[in-house]
Design a protein around this motif. Structure first.
Motif, PDB file in Angstrom:
ATOM      1  N   ALA A 265     -10.356  44.820  -1.496  1.00  0.00           N
ATOM      2  CA  ALA A 265      -9.549  44.544  -0.301  1.00  0.00           C
ATOM      3  C   ALA A 265     -10.496  44.188   0.838  1.00  0.00           C
ATOM      4  CB  ALA A 265      -8.711  45.766   0.073  1.00  0.00           C
ATOM      5  N   ILE A 266     -10.221  43.084   1.504  1.00  0.00           N
ATOM      6  CA  ILE A 266     -10.992  42.713   2.695  1.00  0.00           C
ATOM      7  C   ILE A 266     -10.044  42.735   3.885  1.00  0.00           C
ATOM      8  CG2 ILE A 266     -12.389  40.933   3.819  1.00  0.00           C
ATOM      9  CD1 ILE A 266     -13.352  40.031   1.115  1.00  0.00           C
ATOM     10  N   GLY A 267     -10.439  43.459   4.921  1.00  0.00           N
ATOM     11  CA  GLY A 267      -9.585  43.575   6.097  1.00  0.00           C
ATOM     12  C   GLY A 267     -10.368  44.248   7.208  1.00  0.00           C
ATOM     13  N   LYS A 268      -9.654  44.734   8.215  1.00  0.00           N
ATOM     14  CA  LYS A 268     -10.342  45.269   9.392  1.00  0.00           C
ATOM     15  C   LYS A 268     -10.097  46.749   9.608  1.00  0.00           C
ATOM     16  CE  LYS A 268     -10.668  40.940  11.733  1.00  0.00           C
ATOM     17  NZ  LYS A 268     -10.589  40.201  12.967  1.00  0.00           N
ATOM     18  N   VAL A 269     -11.142  47.398  10.122  1.00  0.00           N
ATOM     19  CA  VAL A 269     -11.077  48.800  10.539  1.00  0.00           C
ATOM     20  C   VAL A 269     -11.577  48.846  11.966  1.00  0.00           C
ATOM     21  CG1 VAL A 269     -12.026  51.101  10.194  1.00  0.00           C
ATOM     22  CG2 VAL A 269     -11.555  49.663   8.227  1.00  0.00           C
ATOM     23  N   GLU A 270     -10.718  49.230  12.894  1.00  0.00           N
ATOM     24  CA  GLU A 270     -11.139  49.277  14.311  1.00  0.00           C
ATOM     25  C   GLU A 270     -11.832  47.965  14.703  1.00  0.00           C
ATOM     26  OE1 GLU A 270     -10.174  51.941  15.938  1.00  0.00           O
ATOM     27  OE2 GLU A 270      -9.763  53.323  14.288  1.00  0.00           O
ATOM     28  N   GLY A 271     -11.327  46.855  14.209  1.00  0.00           N
ATOM     29  CA  GLY A 271     -11.885  45.543  14.568  1.00  0.00           C
ATOM     30  C   GLY A 271     -13.094  45.096  13.766  1.00  0.00           C
ATOM     31  N   VAL A 272     -13.634  45.971  12.911  1.00  0.00           N
ATOM     32  CA  VAL A 272     -14.800  45.619  12.084  1.00  0.00           C
ATOM     33  C   VAL A 272     -14.299  45.138  10.714  1.00  0.00           C
ATOM     34  CG1 VAL A 272     -16.917  46.480  10.992  1.00  0.00           C
ATOM     35  CG2 VAL A 272     -16.197  47.378  13.231  1.00  0.00           C
ATOM     36  N   THR A 273     -14.805  43.984  10.272  1.00  0.00           N
ATOM     37  CA  THR A 273     -14.364  43.477   8.970  1.00  0.00           C
ATOM     38  C   THR A 273     -15.102  44.190   7.836  1.00  0.00           C
ATOM     39  OG1 THR A 273     -13.883  41.356   9.969  1.00  0.00           O
ATOM     40  CG2 THR A 273     -14.025  41.399   7.582  1.00  0.00           C
ATOM     41  N   VAL A 274     -14.313  44.690   6.904  1.00  0.00           N
ATOM     42  CA  VAL A 274     -14.798  45.557   5.829  1.00  0.00           C
ATOM     43  C   VAL A 274     -14.320  45.017   4.487  1.00  0.00           C
ATOM     44  CG1 VAL A 274     -14.501  47.890   4.865  1.00  0.00           C
ATOM     45  CG2 VAL A 274     -14.718  47.596   7.333  1.00  0.00           C
TER      46      VAL A 274
ATOM     47  N   ILE B  34     -14.111  34.793  -3.844  1.00  0.00           N
ATOM     48  CA  ILE B  34     -13.664  35.711  -2.775  1.00  0.00           C
ATOM     49  C   ILE B  34     -13.644  34.977  -1.438  1.00  0.00           C
ATOM     50  CG2 ILE B  34     -14.231  37.832  -1.515  1.00  0.00           C
ATOM     51  CD1 ILE B  34     -15.590  38.742  -4.268  1.00  0.00           C
ATOM     52  N   ALA B  35     -14.701  34.206  -1.173  1.00  0.00           N
ATOM     53  CA  ALA B  35     -14.779  33.497   0.116  1.00  0.00           C
ATOM     54  C   ALA B  35     -13.659  32.466   0.243  1.00  0.00           C
ATOM     55  CB  ALA B  35     -16.149  32.837   0.267  1.00  0.00           C
ATOM     56  N   SER B  36     -13.150  31.964  -0.901  1.00  0.00           N
ATOM     57  CA  SER B  36     -12.072  30.966  -0.845  1.00  0.00           C
ATOM     58  C   SER B  36     -10.716  31.606  -0.556  1.00  0.00           C
ATOM     59  CB  SER B  36     -12.006  30.194  -2.173  1.00  0.00           C
ATOM     60  OG  SER B  36     -11.398  31.004  -3.173  1.00  0.00           O
ATOM     61  N   ARG B  37     -10.626  32.946  -0.714  1.00  0.00           N
ATOM     62  CA  ARG B  37      -9.326  33.620  -0.531  1.00  0.00           C
ATOM     63  C   ARG B  37      -9.095  34.109   0.901  1.00  0.00           C
ATOM     64  NH1 ARG B  37      -6.951  35.769  -5.308  1.00  0.00           N
ATOM     65  NH2 ARG B  37      -7.491  34.337  -6.985  1.00  0.00           N
ATOM     66  N   THR B  38     -10.163  34.177   1.684  1.00  0.00           N
ATOM     67  CA  THR B  38     -10.020  34.695   3.051  1.00  0.00           C
ATOM     68  C   THR B  38     -11.098  34.101   3.940  1.00  0.00           C
ATOM     69  OG1 THR B  38     -10.152  36.678   4.452  1.00  0.00           O
ATOM     70  CG2 THR B  38     -11.359  36.762   2.377  1.00  0.00           C
ATOM     71  N   SER B  39     -10.761  33.940   5.205  1.00  0.00           N
ATOM     72  CA  SER B  39     -11.786  33.480   6.150  1.00  0.00           C
ATOM     73  C   SER B  39     -12.527  34.672   6.764  1.00  0.00           C
ATOM     74  CB  SER B  39     -11.146  32.633   7.256  1.00  0.00           C
ATOM     75  OG  SER B  39     -10.161  33.403   7.910  1.00  0.00           O
TER      76      SER B  39
ATOM     77  N   VAL C 231      -6.580  41.177   2.756  1.00  0.00           N
ATOM     78  CA  VAL C 231      -6.368  40.318   1.592  1.00  0.00           C
ATOM     79  C   VAL C 231      -6.829  41.146   0.396  1.00  0.00           C
ATOM     80  CG1 VAL C 231      -7.177  38.228   0.439  1.00  0.00           C
ATOM     81  CG2 VAL C 231      -6.756  38.224   2.914  1.00  0.00           C
ATOM     82  N   VAL C 232      -5.999  41.230  -0.639  1.00  0.00           N
ATOM     83  CA  VAL C 232      -6.339  42.053  -1.801  1.00  0.00           C
ATOM     84  C   VAL C 232      -6.528  41.157  -3.019  1.00  0.00           C
ATOM     85  CG1 VAL C 232      -5.525  43.906  -3.331  1.00  0.00           C
ATOM     86  CG2 VAL C 232      -5.070  44.027  -0.865  1.00  0.00           C
ATOM     87  N   ILE C 233      -7.630  41.350  -3.723  1.00  0.00           N
ATOM     88  CA  ILE C 233      -7.913  40.548  -4.919  1.00  0.00           C
ATOM     89  C   ILE C 233      -8.152  41.507  -6.095  1.00  0.00           C
ATOM     90  CG2 ILE C 233      -9.344  38.719  -5.907  1.00  0.00           C
ATOM     91  CD1 ILE C 233     -10.325  38.089  -3.058  1.00  0.00           C
ATOM     92  N   PRO C 234      -7.293  41.478  -7.117  1.00  0.00           N
ATOM     93  CA  PRO C 234      -7.554  42.314  -8.307  1.00  0.00           C
ATOM     94  C   PRO C 234      -8.861  41.871  -8.972  1.00  0.00           C
ATOM     95  CG  PRO C 234      -5.307  41.409  -8.330  1.00  0.00           C
ATOM     96  CD  PRO C 234      -6.042  40.700  -7.229  1.00  0.00           C
ATOM     97  N   TYR C 235      -9.613  42.850  -9.489  1.00  0.00           N
ATOM     98  CA  TYR C 235     -10.901  42.514 -10.123  1.00  0.00           C
ATOM     99  C   TYR C 235     -10.724  41.472 -11.234  1.00  0.00           C
ATOM    100  CZ  TYR C 235     -13.051  46.655  -7.871  1.00  0.00           C
ATOM    101  OH  TYR C 235     -13.531  47.584  -6.975  1.00  0.00           O
ATOM    102  N   GLY C 236      -9.571  41.506 -11.906  1.00  0.00           N
ATOM    103  CA  GLY C 236      -9.326  40.573 -13.004  1.00  0.00           C
ATOM    104  C   GLY C 236      -9.359  39.113 -12.584  1.00  0.00           C
TER     105      GLY C 236
END
Ligand code: HPA
Length: 267
Positions: free
Chosen positions: A60-69, A8-13, A37-42
């Motif tokens: 899915a890793i991304g931002k909500v109101e500037g907070v990374t979620v 997961i860490a290799s797919r997004t900073s 960035v979306v990564i299927p569980y598979g």
């Protein structure tokens, strides 16, 4: 082979601070994250695949109101044949990525007759009737203690934050105790009377393994149930998974907005 955390860490900073698990029919929030960035569980090593209808099976890793979620759309349940430890795998992975605050959502049956389908309820506590604990077996001391405290499994501060976010939306959020059962059959009316007698307000088939693993690792947890149906025997009506998904679908806008307004208060 990389570990789940390494992959997961290799797919997004992006490095998430808040994790959100999305229950049955509630996955739409994952598609609202900014810069995601979306990564299927598979594609993630060792990740239990979700087989339940209404569960997408992606991170899915991304931002909500500037907070990374990091949002998990789909989770592993005991009724799929997974163990409680497997059900908690995603939470351990989130912790490994740096997540300290966790929001667990689920679809639940309402044991209190006054909670109509569509009511959102904050978990104040839980009762583990799964017959399993994700921490059984050798303890990994680097993660947490052998005998973790569970006296505030769902953070008071987080509940207050969610109530304030709800108030800003005009949504009142009652609190309740969630009983976790293995499923997959729904409960009998006699079982619901038993659950009411032992202090449960909600019943569902998930969440508790994740809450236990999170508390073990020192994470703070917010639990939100979407009451999708009256529990068996509360009113004269049969239970149908279709209804559970339909109510989730109907409530998704409110839940997304509640999450958007709550998450910035959890960091
Ligand atoms: N029982 C158990 N799990 C559930 C229910 C229920 O009535 N509704 C949604 N998940």
């Amino acid at each position: 082979m990389p570990t789940a955390v390494e992959l997961i860490a290799s797919r997004t900073s992006l490095r998430p601070r808040v994790g959100v698990v999305l229950g049955s029919g509630l996955g739409a929030f994952a598609d609202t994250l900014d810069d995601r960035v979306v990564i299927p569980y598979g594609e993630i090593p060792d990740w239990p695949q979700s087989t339940a209808i209404g569960h997408a099976g992606k991170l899915a890793i991304g931002k909500v109101e500037g907070v990374t979620v990091a949002a998990l759309a789909g989770r592993a349940h005991l009724y799929e044949g997974y163990t409680a430890k497997q059900a908690a795998f995603g939470i351990r992975t989130l912790r490994g990525l740096g997540v300290e605050s966790l929001v667990l959502t689920n679809a639940a049956g309402g044991i209190r007759a006054e909670w109509k389908p569509g009511t959102l309820v904050l978990l104040s506590d839980h009762i583990n009737l799964l017959g399993q604990n994700p921490l059984s077996g050798a303890n990994d001391e680097s993660l947490g203690p052998r005998f973790p405290d569970m006296s505030e499994a769902y953070s008071r501060v987080f509940r207050q934050a969610a109530r304030e976010a709800g108030a800003s939306l005009g949504v009142e959020l009652p609190e309740g105790v969630y009983a976790a059962v293995p499923g997959p059959s729904y409960e009998t009316p006699a079982e619901i009377r038993y659950l009411r007698a032992i202090g449960a307000d909600l019943v569902g088939m998930s969440t508790v393994p994740e809450t236990i693993a999170a508390n073990h690792m020192g994470m703070r947890v917010l639990g939100i149930s979407c009451v999708t149906n009256h529990a068996a025997g509360v009113i004269e009506q049969k239970l149908d998974h279709r209804e559970v998904l339909d109510v989730g679908e109907r409530m998704k806008g409110t839940l997304i907005e509640l999450l958007r307004r709550t998450i910035p208060r959890l960091v």
